[in-house]
Design a protein around this motif. Sequence first.
Motif, PDB file in Angstrom:
ATOM      1  N   GLY A  53       0.889  -1.222  -0.203  1.00  0.00           N
ATOM      2  CA  GLY A  53       0.041  -0.029  -0.086  1.00  0.00           C
ATOM      3  C   GLY A  53       0.848   1.324  -0.149  1.00  0.00           C
ATOM      4  N   PHE A  54       0.064   2.412  -0.221  1.00  0.00           N
ATOM      5  CA  PHE A  54       0.510   3.700  -0.182  1.00  0.00           C
ATOM      6  C   PHE A  54       0.154   4.141   1.423  1.00  0.00           C
ATOM      7  CE2 PHE A  54       1.194   4.839  -4.691  1.00  0.00           C
ATOM      8  CZ  PHE A  54       2.444   5.480  -4.442  1.00  0.00           C
ATOM      9  N   LYS A  55       0.898   4.987   1.821  1.00  0.00           N
ATOM     10  CA  LYS A  55       0.496   5.718   3.075  1.00  0.00           C
ATOM     11  C   LYS A  55      -0.179   7.099   2.924  1.00  0.00           C
ATOM     12  CE  LYS A  55       3.443   3.355   6.482  1.00  0.00           C
ATOM     13  NZ  LYS A  55       4.234   3.343   7.359  1.00  0.00           N
ATOM     14  N   VAL A  56      -1.149   7.412   3.296  1.00  0.00           N
ATOM     15  CA  VAL A  56      -1.768   8.645   3.458  1.00  0.00           C
ATOM     16  C   VAL A  56      -2.385   8.932   4.742  1.00  0.00           C
ATOM     17  CG1 VAL A  56      -3.858   9.959   2.780  1.00  0.00           C
ATOM     18  CG2 VAL A  56      -2.984   8.346   1.165  1.00  0.00           C
ATOM     19  N   PHE A  57      -1.667  10.021   5.444  1.00  0.00           N
ATOM     20  CA  PHE A  57      -1.714  10.368   6.782  1.00  0.00           C
ATOM     21  C   PHE A  57      -1.002   9.233   7.420  1.00  0.00           C
ATOM     22  CE2 PHE A  57      -6.272  11.933   5.199  1.00  0.00           C
ATOM     23  CZ  PHE A  57      -5.751  13.242   5.361  1.00  0.00           C
ATOM     24  N   ASP A  58       0.001   8.741   6.959  1.00  0.00           N
ATOM     25  CA  ASP A  58       0.964   7.691   7.676  1.00  0.00           C
ATOM     26  C   ASP A  58       0.031   6.522   7.919  1.00  0.00           C
ATOM     27  OD1 ASP A  58       3.593   7.631   8.117  1.00  0.00           O
ATOM     28  OD2 ASP A  58       3.354   7.661  10.357  1.00  0.00           O
ATOM     29  N   ILE A  59      -1.101   6.240   7.240  1.00  0.00           N
ATOM     30  CA  ILE A  59      -1.949   5.067   7.361  1.00  0.00           C
ATOM     31  C   ILE A  59      -1.786   3.937   6.049  1.00  0.00           C
ATOM     32  CG2 ILE A  59      -4.348   4.133   7.910  1.00  0.00           C
ATOM     33  CD1 ILE A  59      -4.729   6.750   9.138  1.00  0.00           C
ATOM     34  N   PRO A  60      -1.063   2.894   6.179  1.00  0.00           N
ATOM     35  CA  PRO A  60      -1.154   2.105   4.687  1.00  0.00           C
ATOM     36  C   PRO A  60      -2.476   2.033   4.229  1.00  0.00           C
ATOM     37  CG  PRO A  60      -0.016   1.281   6.617  1.00  0.00           C
ATOM     38  CD  PRO A  60      -0.851   2.250   7.184  1.00  0.00           C
ATOM     39  N   ILE A  61      -2.838   2.280   3.003  1.00  0.00           N
ATOM     40  CA  ILE A  61      -4.199   2.139   2.430  1.00  0.00           C
ATOM     41  C   ILE A  61      -3.528   0.815   1.353  1.00  0.00           C
ATOM     42  CG2 ILE A  61      -5.806   2.763   0.824  1.00  0.00           C
ATOM     43  CD1 ILE A  61      -5.533   5.509   1.994  1.00  0.00           C
ATOM     44  N   LYS A  62      -4.383  -0.205   1.582  1.00  0.00           N
ATOM     45  CA  LYS A  62      -3.931  -1.333   0.886  1.00  0.00           C
ATOM     46  C   LYS A  62      -5.153  -2.044  -0.180  1.00  0.00           C
ATOM     47  CE  LYS A  62      -0.809  -3.271   4.357  1.00  0.00           C
ATOM     48  NZ  LYS A  62      -0.419  -4.310   5.191  1.00  0.00           N
ATOM     49  N   ILE A  63      -4.991  -1.707  -1.396  1.00  0.00           N
ATOM     50  CA  ILE A  63      -6.081  -2.011  -2.177  1.00  0.00           C
ATOM     51  C   ILE A  63      -6.077  -3.510  -2.771  1.00  0.00           C
ATOM     52  CG2 ILE A  63      -6.948   0.081  -2.515  1.00  0.00           C
ATOM     53  CD1 ILE A  63      -5.764   0.101  -5.411  1.00  0.00           C
ATOM     54  N   LYS A  64      -4.759  -4.263  -2.425  1.00  0.00           N
ATOM     55  CA  LYS A  64      -4.898  -5.621  -2.988  1.00  0.00           C
ATOM     56  C   LYS A  64      -4.828  -6.463  -1.566  1.00  0.00           C
ATOM     57  CE  LYS A  64      -2.255  -4.769  -7.137  1.00  0.00           C
ATOM     58  NZ  LYS A  64      -1.150  -4.732  -8.043  1.00  0.00           N
ATOM     59  N   THR A  65      -5.558  -5.961  -0.729  1.00  0.00           N
ATOM     60  CA  THR A  65      -5.589  -7.058   0.445  1.00  0.00           C
ATOM     61  C   THR A  65      -7.100  -6.663   1.028  1.00  0.00           C
ATOM     62  OG1 THR A  65      -3.450  -6.145   1.468  1.00  0.00           O
ATOM     63  CG2 THR A  65      -5.132  -7.063   3.109  1.00  0.00           C
ATOM     64  N   ALA A  66      -7.857  -7.722   1.273  1.00  0.00           N
ATOM     65  CA  ALA A  66      -9.135  -7.669   1.733  1.00  0.00           C
ATOM     66  C   ALA A  66      -9.470  -8.502   2.841  1.00  0.00           C
ATOM     67  CB  ALA A  66     -10.048  -8.416   0.523  1.00  0.00           C
ATOM     68  N   VAL A  67     -10.576  -8.076   3.460  1.00  0.00           N
ATOM     69  CA  VAL A  67     -11.049  -8.980   4.735  1.00  0.00           C
ATOM     70  C   VAL A  67     -11.344 -10.423   4.539  1.00  0.00           C
ATOM     71  CG1 VAL A  67     -13.203  -7.964   5.062  1.00  0.00           C
ATOM     72  CG2 VAL A  67     -12.171  -8.769   6.927  1.00  0.00           C
ATOM     73  N   ALA A  68     -11.157 -11.236   5.084  1.00  0.00           N
ATOM     74  CA  ALA A  68     -11.636 -12.803   4.871  1.00  0.00           C
ATOM     75  C   ALA A  68     -12.671 -12.622   5.921  1.00  0.00           C
ATOM     76  CB  ALA A  68     -10.621 -13.754   5.093  1.00  0.00           C
ATOM     77  N   GLU A  69     -12.353 -12.348   7.297  1.00  0.00           N
ATOM     78  CA  GLU A  69     -13.122 -12.671   8.515  1.00  0.00           C
ATOM     79  C   GLU A  69     -12.673 -11.713   9.614  1.00  0.00           C
ATOM     80  OE1 GLU A  69     -12.719 -16.387   9.700  1.00  0.00           O
ATOM     81  OE2 GLU A  69     -14.392 -16.557  11.035  1.00  0.00           O
ATOM     82  N   ILE A  70     -13.747 -11.036  10.250  1.00  0.00           N
ATOM     83  CA  ILE A  70     -13.346 -10.458  11.497  1.00  0.00           C
ATOM     84  C   ILE A  70     -13.729 -11.399  12.755  1.00  0.00           C
ATOM     85  CG2 ILE A  70     -13.932  -8.763  13.130  1.00  0.00           C
ATOM     86  CD1 ILE A  70     -15.536  -7.172  10.838  1.00  0.00           C
ATOM     87  N   ILE A  71     -12.767 -11.767  13.393  1.00  0.00           N
ATOM     88  CA  ILE A  71     -12.305 -12.681  14.435  1.00  0.00           C
ATOM     89  C   ILE A  71     -12.770 -12.201  15.789  1.00  0.00           C
ATOM     90  CG2 ILE A  71     -10.879 -14.422  15.535  1.00  0.00           C
ATOM     91  CD1 ILE A  71      -9.431 -14.255  12.850  1.00  0.00           C
ATOM     92  N   GLY A  72     -13.387 -12.746  16.731  1.00  0.00           N
ATOM     93  CA  GLY A  72     -13.751 -12.328  18.074  1.00  0.00           C
ATOM     94  C   GLY A  72     -14.712 -13.451  18.617  1.00  0.00           C
TER      95      GLY A  72
END
Length: 413
Positions: A230-249
Amino acid sequence: MKLWNLIIVGAGPAGLNAAIFAAEQGLHVKVIDEFMKVGGRLLGQLHEESKNEWWNGIEVADTLHEKAIDLGIKIECGVSVYDLEQGESGWKVYTSKGVLGAEKLLLATGATEVPSPVPGWTIPGVLSIGAAQVMGNVHRVKPGNSCIVIGTNVLSVAIANELKLCGIEVKEIILPPANKTLTEGGDPEKVMGSLMRLTHLAPSALLRQAGKLAKYISPNFAVKFYPKNGFKVFDIPIKIKTAVAEIIGDNQKVTAVKTVNVTSNGEVIPGTEKTKEVDFVCVSGGLAPLPELAAISGCSFKYAYELGGHIPFHSERMKTDVANLFVAGNITGVESAKVAMAQGTVAGLSIAAELNGSNQSLEFAIENALDEVKKERETALIEFQPNIKEKREILYQQFEKEQAEREYKLSAL
Ligand SMILES: Cc1cc2nc3c(=O)[nH]c(=O)nc-3n(C[C@H](O)[C@H](O)[C@H](O)COP(=O)(O)OP(=O)(O)OC[C@H]3O[C@@H](n4cnc5c(N)ncnc54)[C@H](O)[C@@H]3O)c2cc1C
């Protein structure tokens, strides 16, 4: 029943500014809002507009509120409007605290978040990005210490930065899964198109330049060369080639997010799963106008992708095709607060002109207000969708044409 000159539903920037400009023209105005405070979505907004110049939504809301009180506008918060009816003596407005009457009605109910279903999104600790903004900026409560944001759009990137300013570690912004309901948010190419309108917000000169280049580069090309991390915007990585598979909890709280790498088309790359620990998750599916009350009123609707969805059909002067019914702000299309305020001015003045009769100075004020809307639109820091200006021009022309045809048919009867 008392008959107000004007009732406004929604005390956001559009509703408040409309109230102020209508009251300055001598109208008796009442504003109703179901939230406990005035300001609408302004209350959550805090961003740096240019170096050392901040847009502080709470301060803007306070200023508008004070002005409204000074002008004798009656504002009632914590009251919901659930029905509308137009009779011979005007509008009946059904609220959770009784029925009110008005000659003219302005709907300024704003926008709503579009739900974005993700596996695991019912676990406690999963919030919509707007809810996280309200917790942090309005109630001054941190939703947690570290999060991942799912959904890459103008709103999520802007609010991710606000969360960071609250002292939260925003680990990354990733995509939702590509599926039948989330075709757009899960498609890296479409997301790239939206990111390319966002880079002017970036703190780095390099990324701002990239924003300017966006006009000449296709999203398809840009996705191919987008770095995996990803690229960092406001120092936060924006990853458009990464997706969520599942939220765990568990049924108590979120503990992690499982992610996968995806191709430029959004297809999952097997064997790339990773688990990242977080204590809350924000999901963002973008925004859409909130038009239920307009639908009840019986006015016509148009679908406009550029404006965020279905909108009440209206003129540039904010009049709908139902008599005595006006709209302003995000109910007419999702744009920034400054555009909403400027539209509120137009609506307040147009209503006064219709009620009191127009004159040269009022016409001049309306023309100036219309120019102000265009100026704010041109210079808006946050552009929620592409081609807003062009789409609005088309719809305004269509409205005038249809109104002229309707009047011609009526005159021929
Ligand atoms: C979650 C979210 C976050 C946003 N963040 C930003 C941002 O960071 N920067 C930015 O520029 N824009 C942001 N926006 C866009 C924002 O909507 C505009 O900036 C601006 O606030 C729109 O002004 P408005 O007056 O049209 O509506 P709003 O500010 O949304 O105000 C509408 C008001 O109407 C009230 N209302 C709605 N329905 C009823 C009813 N039936 N009865 C009584 N009251 C009702 C609501 O309580 C609300 O107070 C955001 C929008 C949302 C939904």
